[in-house]
Design a protein around this motif. Structure first.
Motif, PDB file in Angstrom:
ATOM      1  N   THR A   1       0.828  -1.206   0.000  1.00 44.71           N
ATOM      2  CA  THR A   1       0.000   0.000   0.000  1.00 44.71           C
ATOM      3  C   THR A   1       0.859   1.251   0.000  1.00 44.71           C
ATOM      4  N   GLU A   2       0.296   2.320  -0.490  1.00 47.86           N
ATOM      5  CA  GLU A   2       1.029   3.586  -0.550  1.00 47.86           C
ATOM      6  C   GLU A   2       1.171   4.213   0.829  1.00 47.86           C
ATOM      7  N   ASP A   3       0.118   4.133   1.640  1.00 52.59           N
ATOM      8  CA  ASP A   3       0.135   4.821   2.932  1.00 52.59           C
ATOM      9  C   ASP A   3       0.851   4.059   4.036  1.00 52.59           C
ATOM     10  N   TYR A   4       0.837   2.723   3.982  1.00 51.46           N
ATOM     11  CA  TYR A   4       1.352   1.923   5.094  1.00 51.46           C
ATOM     12  C   TYR A   4       2.663   1.198   4.782  1.00 51.46           C
ATOM     13  N   LYS A   5       3.160   1.345   3.598  1.00 47.94           N
ATOM     14  CA  LYS A   5       4.446   0.743   3.253  1.00 47.94           C
ATOM     15  C   LYS A   5       5.545   1.409   4.074  1.00 47.94           C
ATOM     16  N   PRO A   6       6.743   0.821   4.140  1.00 53.70           N
ATOM     17  CA  PRO A   6       7.842   1.473   4.853  1.00 53.70           C
ATOM     18  C   PRO A   6       8.046   2.898   4.345  1.00 53.70           C
ATOM     19  N   GLY A   7       7.987   3.839   5.268  1.00 56.82           N
ATOM     20  CA  GLY A   7       8.111   5.238   4.888  1.00 56.82           C
ATOM     21  C   GLY A   7       6.802   5.897   4.500  1.00 56.82           C
ATOM     22  N   GLY A   8       5.707   5.115   4.452  1.00 57.90           N
ATOM     23  CA  GLY A   8       4.400   5.668   4.107  1.00 57.90           C
ATOM     24  C   GLY A   8       3.903   6.617   5.189  1.00 57.90           C
ATOM     25  N   ARG A   9       3.028   7.530   4.809  1.00 59.46           N
ATOM     26  CA  ARG A   9       2.623   8.584   5.740  1.00 59.46           C
ATOM     27  C   ARG A   9       1.834   8.053   6.930  1.00 59.46           C
ATOM     28  N   PHE A  10       1.190   6.889   6.782  1.00 57.82           N
ATOM     29  CA  PHE A  10       0.425   6.304   7.880  1.00 57.82           C
ATOM     30  C   PHE A  10       1.064   5.028   8.443  1.00 57.82           C
ATOM     31  N   GLU A  11       2.297   4.775   8.105  1.00 54.35           N
ATOM     32  CA  GLU A  11       2.957   3.565   8.600  1.00 54.35           C
ATOM     33  C   GLU A  11       2.939   3.494  10.123  1.00 54.35           C
ATOM     34  N   ILE A  12       2.999   4.640  10.777  1.00 55.85           N
ATOM     35  CA  ILE A  12       3.037   4.660  12.241  1.00 55.85           C
ATOM     36  C   ILE A  12       1.798   4.002  12.841  1.00 55.85           C
ATOM     37  N   PHE A  13       0.665   4.067  12.143  1.00 56.36           N
ATOM     38  CA  PHE A  13      -0.541   3.444  12.689  1.00 56.36           C
ATOM     39  C   PHE A  13      -0.428   1.919  12.685  1.00 56.36           C
ATOM     40  N   TYR A  14       0.176   1.367  11.635  1.00 59.36           N
ATOM     41  CA  TYR A  14       0.406  -0.074  11.635  1.00 59.36           C
ATOM     42  C   TYR A  14       1.325  -0.448  12.796  1.00 59.36           C
ATOM     43  N   ASP A  15       2.378   0.357  12.981  1.00 60.40           N
ATOM     44  CA  ASP A  15       3.325   0.069  14.058  1.00 60.40           C
ATOM     45  C   ASP A  15       2.644   0.139  15.418  1.00 60.40           C
ATOM     46  N   MET A  16       1.764   1.128  15.609  1.00 67.12           N
ATOM     47  CA  MET A  16       1.026   1.205  16.874  1.00 67.12           C
ATOM     48  C   MET A  16       0.152  -0.029  17.079  1.00 67.12           C
TER      49      MET A  16
END
Length: 464
Positions: free
Chosen positions: A391-406
């Motif tokens: 995905t564009e948003d959740y890939k490494p460096g994506g703008r929403f990746e932090i939500f996956y990490d949380m």
């Protein structure tokens, strides 16, 4: 709903209430909003006159194709993007084999809840349904869904976030393709102006740091309140959003070692400390107890906003690169967030001939490509790292990746017990009393008494 009306193995009202409350406010397809609250309240009324739609027999074979026909019910009729993804999943599965054919019946969310509840009681559920994560144990306990032939090793190999696997009493019943994460929205410029450290996942705010930040923002005089915690919401929001804070203090909603009592965990010293702190948010002017709306942060009237990642795009639209997505504070036992959204499972109404196809389809929705497809359409968190990478948003460096990490690091699943509705309801009632200045210990003791009585009345919900 009166708790006395819940009898062992009979739960039509429970299903209706839990689905409706949960669907409205849990991490899912729509953002909680206060305007939706009256509907959720009225939906808690008994729906004994609801008529279940007639589902086609699941074992029937289509005369034209010779394939075993499987029905799938979804709540996504009101969300065309999400429904289009489910249809694409079905199209892919139907084209991948020549034994089964799945057809979708999509309901608007409100009518879906009533329809599933009535159909469960009437025995007319289709083979496959989507259902909200906290309702899974009760559906399983009541015999309306069947366990999937999966082990914990299987789901670990799939890479699914643990909180997005529906479990009850040691068995797996459902799988989730998306989730959300609770966080604190902030503005970089505001934190910098008041000398407040930007917390990270590795170094979240401590309780003392968090309160110092709130004090600084309050003293500035620039905001109506330092923090908005959506205290005007009702229903499932209270357990979903605030029980993680209780858990970070060291308490919990129920003793998860047995699922037979809340004594000591919901009314012990740690829980009381949480309750006193929670009360202080309102009594000392840190957060509005009954906000008129949830727009304070977006309008610049409130400095911080504790809510779900479903609002991330709205926040970015409002503040651009100044927007920050912060982890919740560590109140002593690590940051915690709620978890679990809509999932897919297989009903016990599905015939032996049709069940293998239903199971195969549910598992197929968990491929990285299928999960990524849903995330791209909905902007919600994909539930495997492999899917996130697509995905564009959740890939490494994506703008929403932090939500996956949380979600991966901090998520705590709501108690996997058929008694969760009573737990959630009693926790909300206790916190409402606490918010409004009531005695903390008394409010928590009352909740524990009601929860324990419900467990006893229902024979331990299968845990004895």
């Amino acid at each position: 709903m009166e708790e006395q009306s819940m009898q062992f193995r009979r739960i039509p009202q429970w299903i209706i209430v839990c689905l409706l409350i949960g669907a409205a406010l849990i991490a899912g397809c729509s953002t909680p909003n206060q305007s939706a609250q009256p509907a959720a309240e009225s939906a808690a009324e008994p729906a004994t006159e609801t008529t279940a739609p007639q589902a086609a027999p699941q074992e029937s074979s289509a005369e034209t194709t010779g394939k075993v026909q499987l029905g799938l019910w979804t709540h996504s009729a009101g969300n065309p993007d999400e429904l289009a993804v489910i249809q694409e999943w079905v199209n892919r599965y139907n084209a991948s084999q020549d034994q089964y054919e799945i057809t979708i019946e999509a309901f608007p969310q409100a009518s879906y809840n009533d329809s599933v509840a009535a159909a469960a009681v009437a025995g007319s559920l289709p083979c496959i349904i989507d259902l909200d994560a906290p309702t899974v144990p009760n559906f399983a306990w009541s015999g309306y869904i069947q366990p999937l032939p999966l082990t914990e090793a299987d789901v670990a190999e799939m890479g699914v976030l643990s909180a997005d696997v529906g479990r009850y009493n040691g068995q797996i019943y459902s799988l989730g393709q998306f989730d959300v994460a609770l966080n604190i929205f902030a503005r970089k410029s505001v934190l910098e102006q008041y000398g407040i450290r930007v917390p990270t996942l590795d170094e979240p705010w401590t309780k003392d740091e968090f309160m110092a930040a709130l004090d600084a923002l309050k003293a500035s005089g620039e905001f109506e309140y330092p923090l908005d915690v959506n205290a005007g919401y009702t229903g499932e929001w209270w357990a979903y959003a605030y029980s993680p804070w209780l858990q970070s203090f060291g308490g919990d909603l129920i003793d998860r070692s047995t699922y037979l009592t809340a004594e000591g965990v919901l009314n012990g010293p740690e829980a009381v400390a949480f309750g006193e702190w929670f009360q202080s948010l309102f009594s000392e002017g840190y957060a509005p107890a009954t906000p008129a709306d949830d727009q304070g942060f977006l309008q610049g009237r409130i400095a911080l906003w504790y809510t779900g990642s479903w609002a991330a795009q709205t926040v970015v639209d409002a503040y651009g690169d100044d927007a920050l997505f912060l982890p919740p504070p560590d109140f002593g036992h690590g940051p915690k967030i709620g978890a679990g959204s809509w999932q897919m499972g297989v009903t016990t109404n599905c015939s032996p001939e049709a069940t293998p196809g239903a199971v195969e389809f549910v598992i197929s929705t968990m491929s990285p490509e299928n999960i990524a497809l849903m995330s791209e359409a909905s902007s919600l968190i994909p539930t495997t790292r492999a899917a996130a990478a697509l995905t564009e948003d959740y890939k490494p460096g994506g703008r929403f990746e932090i939500f996956y990490d949380m979600a991966e690091r901090f998520a705590v699943v709501r108690p996997e017990t058929p008694g969760y509705l009573t737990i959630s309801n009693q926790f909300e009632q206790a916190l409402l009393k606490i918010r409004d200045g009531g005695n903390v210990q008394d409010a928590l003791d009352d909740a524990v008494d009601a929860i324990n009585q419900d467990i006893e009345d229902n024979g331990g919900y299968g845990f004895k």
